[in-house]
Design an enzyme around this catalytic site. Sequence first.
Site, short mmCIF file in Angstrom:
data_model
loop_
_atom_site.label_atom_id
_atom_site.label_comp_id
_atom_site.label_asym_id
_atom_site.label_seq_id
_atom_site.Cartn_x
_atom_site.Cartn_y
_atom_site.Cartn_z
N ILE A 55 0.86 -1.17 0.00
CA ILE A 55 0.00 0.00 0.00
C ILE A 55 0.90 1.23 0.00
O ILE A 55 2.07 1.16 0.38
CB ILE A 55 -0.97 0.02 1.19
CG1 ILE A 55 -0.22 -0.08 2.52
CG2 ILE A 55 -1.99 -1.10 1.07
CD1 ILE A 55 -1.14 -0.04 3.75
N ASP A 56 0.35 2.35 -0.43
CA ASP A 56 1.13 3.56 -0.54
C ASP A 56 1.68 4.03 0.80
O ASP A 56 1.14 3.69 1.86
CB ASP A 56 0.29 4.69 -1.14
CG ASP A 56 -0.04 4.47 -2.60
OD1 ASP A 56 0.70 3.72 -3.26
OD2 ASP A 56 -1.04 5.05 -3.07
N LYS A 57 2.68 4.86 0.73
CA LYS A 57 3.30 5.42 1.93
C LYS A 57 2.27 6.04 2.87
O LYS A 57 2.29 5.78 4.08
CB LYS A 57 4.33 6.48 1.52
CG LYS A 57 4.89 7.32 2.65
CD LYS A 57 5.79 8.42 2.11
CE LYS A 57 6.24 9.34 3.24
NZ LYS A 57 7.07 10.47 2.73
#
EC number: 5.4.99.-
Length: 355
Positions: free
Chosen positions: A167-169
């Site tokens: 998942i994104d930062k």
Amino acid sequence: MTEDNEDFLDEEFLDTNNSVDIDDENKGLYEHLNITVDGNQEPLRIDKFLFNFRQNSSRNKISQTCRAGNVVVNGNPVKQNYRVKPGDQISVLLTHPPRENFIVPQDIPINIVYEDDDLVVVDKEPGMVVHPGFGNWDKTLVNALAFHFQKNGQKSDLDRVGLVHRIDKDTSGLLVIAKNEYALSFLAKQFFDRKTKRLYWAFVWGNVKDDEGTITGHIGRHPKNRMQMYTYVDGSQGKHAVTHYKVLERFKYMTWVECKLETGRTHQIRAHFKHIGHTLFNDERYEGNIALRGVNLPKYKHFIKNVFDVLPRHALHAHTLGFIHPTSKTELYFESPMPQDMADAVKKWRNYLEN
């Protein structure tokens, strides 16, 4: 990939995303080869040329890497039929680090909600990059896991196994990490076959019209803004993507939605909701960090600034994760509560509307 594939899987010489933008926070690409073509080189297809340097890989995988956009010549991605010329600067970018690069264990607090000999489930805080990559070589979730395994006398080759999805930062929530090759393969197949149980919570700008709905459209790199993904409804570019959503609460100018991904493309939720005119709340990359809905009053603008202050990232949370365990074959299911920053934003919206 893959936001949220927003999930994707790593394979030797194959990245299933369409981009070579090395600053894409969801990709974390590593340079495996950097070659300057000799001045006496005769014109030669690049897949044949690279085979001379990677004979442990097949021509087919090299061609797949070209088609995925991960072979870059003079700063631009090329296809497998590109003919190299003297002086060409060639880079091969892959989603896993070269074998000689090892993960440095770092003592970073992480929230482990489940662990056994095969896997670990982590509830990731927003702001933490999942895997080392360009611009984020350390202080990642993988560095923290390496320290955790080392401290407990465990071994896990996080360079080659581990991340089943990402998942994104700035996305918070649940991730499963495999500890061995068998667990990785078993879990990866569940993600590929869409048999996992995953729901995301998102805050999006505006009052979403329908209580439930489905967004369908290919997702690929934006034709002008290479930092964004874009929804191609006609299917002319990108990859097939489907997002199902259900409204959980309405805040007049913002809506809390629950999302179920039928596919897992990079930035899928972010791109799909921007496409239907409901950009994620405070999503800077997709221009959601300004007041896109509401009234043009100083009081309202000040209120939005206050909400941005308590929620200083895009409002996306991986709320649930369910899968079949690779060894016991029993179903595991986890729920992550709403993180504090999103909960604070909800409280502010409710108070604003009441007053």
